[in-house]
Design an enzyme around this catalytic site. Structure first.
Site, PDB file in Angstrom:
ATOM      1  N   LYS A 183     -10.168 -10.947  -4.678  1.00 22.77           N
ATOM      2  CA  LYS A 183      -9.745 -11.344  -6.031  1.00 22.77           C
ATOM      3  C   LYS A 183     -10.895 -11.935  -6.827  1.00 22.77           C
ATOM      4  O   LYS A 183     -11.044 -11.644  -8.011  1.00 22.77           O
ATOM      5  CB  LYS A 183      -8.593 -12.352  -5.969  1.00 22.77           C
ATOM      6  CG  LYS A 183      -7.255 -11.709  -5.633  1.00 22.77           C
ATOM      7  CD  LYS A 183      -6.104 -12.678  -5.897  1.00 22.77           C
ATOM      8  CE  LYS A 183      -4.796 -12.095  -5.361  1.00 22.77           C
ATOM      9  NZ  LYS A 183      -3.720 -13.088  -5.337  1.00 22.77           N
ATOM     10  N   LYS A 190      -1.813  -0.615  -1.954  1.00 24.24           N
ATOM     11  CA  LYS A 190      -0.561  -1.344  -1.759  1.00 24.24           C
ATOM     12  C   LYS A 190       0.145  -1.512  -3.101  1.00 24.24           C
ATOM     13  O   LYS A 190      -0.493  -1.794  -4.107  1.00 24.24           O
ATOM     14  CB  LYS A 190      -0.910  -2.724  -1.184  1.00 24.24           C
ATOM     15  CG  LYS A 190       0.239  -3.450  -0.556  1.00 24.24           C
ATOM     16  CD  LYS A 190      -0.164  -4.881  -0.202  1.00 24.24           C
ATOM     17  CE  LYS A 190      -0.201  -5.761  -1.443  1.00 24.24           C
ATOM     18  NZ  LYS A 190      -0.150  -7.206  -1.167  1.00 24.24           N
ATOM     19  N   LYS A 206       2.829  -6.544  -7.529  1.00 28.43           N
ATOM     20  CA  LYS A 206       3.398  -7.086  -8.756  1.00 28.43           C
ATOM     21  C   LYS A 206       2.348  -7.152  -9.850  1.00 28.43           C
ATOM     22  O   LYS A 206       2.663  -7.125 -11.015  1.00 28.43           O
ATOM     23  CB  LYS A 206       3.894  -8.519  -8.521  1.00 28.43           C
ATOM     24  CG  LYS A 206       5.176  -8.652  -7.729  1.00 28.43           C
ATOM     25  CD  LYS A 206       5.698 -10.097  -7.837  1.00 28.43           C
ATOM     26  CE  LYS A 206       5.895 -10.787  -6.509  1.00 28.43           C
ATOM     27  NZ  LYS A 206       4.685 -11.330  -5.882  1.00 28.43           N
TER      28      LYS A 206
HETATM   29  P1  TYM Z   1       3.377 -12.407  -2.554  1.00 28.90           P
HETATM   30  O1  TYM Z   1       4.189 -12.942  -3.679  1.00 28.90           O
HETATM   31  O2  TYM Z   1       2.107 -11.720  -2.867  1.00 28.90           O
HETATM   32  O3  TYM Z   1       4.226 -11.400  -1.693  1.00 28.90           O
HETATM   33  C1  TYM Z   1       5.486 -11.800  -1.159  1.00 28.90           C
HETATM   34  C2  TYM Z   1       5.776 -11.054   0.136  1.00 28.90           C
HETATM   35  O4  TYM Z   1       5.892  -9.639  -0.101  1.00 28.90           O
HETATM   36  C3  TYM Z   1       5.044  -8.925   0.772  1.00 28.90           C
HETATM   37  N1  TYM Z   1       4.543  -7.735   0.047  1.00 28.90           N
HETATM   38  C4  TYM Z   1       4.690  -6.480   0.479  1.00 28.90           C
HETATM   39  N2  TYM Z   1       5.263  -5.959   1.579  1.00 28.90           N
HETATM   40  C5  TYM Z   1       5.248  -4.606   1.729  1.00 28.90           C
HETATM   41  N3  TYM Z   1       4.677  -3.766   0.834  1.00 28.90           N
HETATM   42  C6  TYM Z   1       4.089  -4.239  -0.285  1.00 28.90           C
HETATM   43  N4  TYM Z   1       3.538  -3.404  -1.149  1.00 28.90           N
HETATM   44  C7  TYM Z   1       4.078  -5.654  -0.502  1.00 28.90           C
HETATM   45  N5  TYM Z   1       3.589  -6.456  -1.487  1.00 28.90           N
HETATM   46  C8  TYM Z   1       3.889  -7.720  -1.119  1.00 28.90           C
HETATM   47  C9  TYM Z   1       3.917  -9.915   1.110  1.00 28.90           C
HETATM   48  O5  TYM Z   1       3.281  -9.614   2.318  1.00 28.90           O
HETATM   49  C10 TYM Z   1       4.663 -11.238   1.193  1.00 28.90           C
HETATM   50  O6  TYM Z   1       5.253 -11.410   2.459  1.00 28.90           O
HETATM   51  N6  TYM Z   1       0.889 -16.066  -0.292  1.00 28.90           N
HETATM   52  C11 TYM Z   1       2.207 -15.456  -0.351  1.00 28.90           C
HETATM   53  C12 TYM Z   1       3.260 -16.411  -0.830  1.00 28.90           C
HETATM   54  C13 TYM Z   1       3.386 -17.667  -0.039  1.00 28.90           C
HETATM   55  C14 TYM Z   1       3.892 -17.801   1.285  1.00 28.90           C
HETATM   56  C15 TYM Z   1       3.834 -19.181   1.590  1.00 28.90           C
HETATM   57  C16 TYM Z   1       4.367 -16.884   2.208  1.00 28.90           C
HETATM   58  C17 TYM Z   1       3.069 -18.923  -0.448  1.00 28.90           C
HETATM   59  N7  TYM Z   1       3.332 -19.817   0.516  1.00 28.90           N
HETATM   60  C18 TYM Z   1       4.258 -19.654   2.822  1.00 28.90           C
HETATM   61  C19 TYM Z   1       4.799 -17.378   3.448  1.00 28.90           C
HETATM   62  C20 TYM Z   1       4.724 -18.744   3.747  1.00 28.90           C
HETATM   63  C21 TYM Z   1       2.119 -14.278  -1.320  1.00 28.90           C
HETATM   64  O7  TYM Z   1       1.146 -14.072  -1.946  1.00 28.90           O
HETATM   65  O8  TYM Z   1       3.195 -13.554  -1.468  1.00 28.90           O
END
Ligand code: TYM
Length: 332
Positions: free
Chosen positions: A112, A195, A198
């Site tokens: 990033k 991938k 969002k």
């Molecule tokens: P975030 O918001 O980027 O994504 C949320 C969850 O969705 C999964 N994900 C996907 N799975 C399959 N295919 C895709 N294309 C795809 N895009 C996203 C991500 O792997 C994730 O599980 N850092 C985390 C948020 C967070 C968190 C935490 C998670 C903050 N604190 C504590 C677990 C525990 C994140 O960026 O999620």
């Protein structure tokens, strides 16, 4: 019951099908077996610029989609990260035992920050994984279900928990990641080697949970495939078709091989129509329920507040123990 923690960023008006398949479907299936905590991580979202009014709206919308997809706020604790002050406070403490080099090795930060350039990259983005560690450790979490893109962050969390425990005495449960298999990773429909995200620049290949059904249908019918013409899973040679098969299989719960058989000798048009019907039927009730919840924001806010109280009870107890161990003078 073992404790489970996971979260998602409110970084768009709608979640995309990767979040739905890779996260929400798994969470929903685990909430009976675990004492589960699910957060909408708004403090993480502001590590990149956000419009304040829109951020508030996205936070509500993300929470509504959790509930609409089957996360039950009466069984699981579903709350907004910034409503529980202990997250930011523990993140500070943990940042003091995190190595600068250690944080710099996080590949998501490297990717990033490289894209944005050093001056446009916030220090918050650098310490993002430390805040994520705080989220997890505050709840004495046993398991963290996430996509493989988050694996390194959970490993850092484990390292920080072990380091703190050995320096200050046993305080944190050391969590285990539950990494969803490759079959849960969803790729962009227009660019099936990246991938689905969002924050993708183009939305042409992103299936949003809250899109109108006609738009979802159109995006599926226009998904990139290949010139071979046979519906068969081969991630390397046929990324587009393989991704569509993954989505089909994840939503119907049917094995990929069975879907290949069903469409053997038929063209991509038929296959896409089949997938379109499956996805539209899956999304329709979720979308309707989310919109219904969003029509009554006061009630939604009330549910989130009650859940935040429940979360704070657990989080505050952990934070108090941490302050004590670290040697911060208790206020008289
Ligand atoms: P975030 O918001 O980027 O994504 C949320 C969850 O969705 C999964 N994900 C996907 N799975 C399959 N295919 C895709 N294309 C795809 N895009 C996203 C991500 O792997 C994730 O599980 N850092 C985390 C948020 C967070 C968190 C935490 C998670 C903050 N604190 C504590 C677990 C525990 C994140 O960026 O999620």
């Amino acid at each position: 019951k073992q404790r489970l923690y996971s979260g998602m960023q409110p970084s768009a008006d709608s979640l995309q099908i990767g979040n739905y398949i890779g996260a929400l479907l798994q969470w929903r299936g685990m909430q009976d077996e675990y004492d589960a905590f699910f957060s909408v991580v708004d403090l993480h979202a502001i590590t990149v610029p956000q419009d304040p009014a829109q951020l508030r709206e996205k936070t509500r919308r993300t929470a509504a989609q959790y509930i609409a997809a089957g996360i039950e706020p009466s069984r699981s604790t579903l709350y907004v990260q910034s409503h529980v002050h202990a997250h930011a406070e523990l993140a500070w403490i943990l940042s003091t035992i995190t190595g600068f080099g250690e944080a710099g090795r996080m590949t998501q930060f490297k990717d990033k920050s490289q894209k944005q350039g050093a001056d446009a990259t916030s220090v918050g983005l650098f310490t993002y994984p430390v805040l994520m560690a705080a989220d997890i450790l505050l709840y004495q979490t046993d398991v963290v279900p996430v996509g493989d893109d988050q694996k390194q962050h959970v490993e850092l969390t484990r390292d920080l928990a072990e380091r703190f425990n050995s320096r200050f005495g046993d305080t944190f449960t050391v969590p285990n990641p539950v990494i969803q298999s490759e079959t849960a990773r969803i790729y962009d429909l227009q660019e099936p080697t990246s991938k689905m995200s969002k924050s993708a620049e183009s939305h042409a290949g992103v299936l949003w949970l809250l899109d109108e059904p006609s738009i979802t249908a159109k995006k599926i019918m226009r998904a990139v495939t290949d010139s071979e013409g046979s519906v068969r899973y081969d991630r390397a040679a046929k990324p587009g078709v393989s991704n569509l098969l993954t989505i089909y299989s994840a939503i119907t719960g049917r094995p990929v091989a069975e879907i290949e058989d069903e469409y053997a000798g038929r063209g991509y048009g038929d296959f896409k129509k089949g997938l379109r019907d499956v996805v539209v039927a899956e999304f329709e009730p979720v979308r309707a329920r989310a919109l219904e919840l969003l029509a009554d924001p006061a009630e939604l806010d009330r549910v989130l507040a009650a859940n935040a109280d429940r979360a704070a009870e657990v989080a505050d107890a952990t934070l108090a123990a941490v302050y004590e161990r670290v040697g911060l003078l208790r206020r008289g």
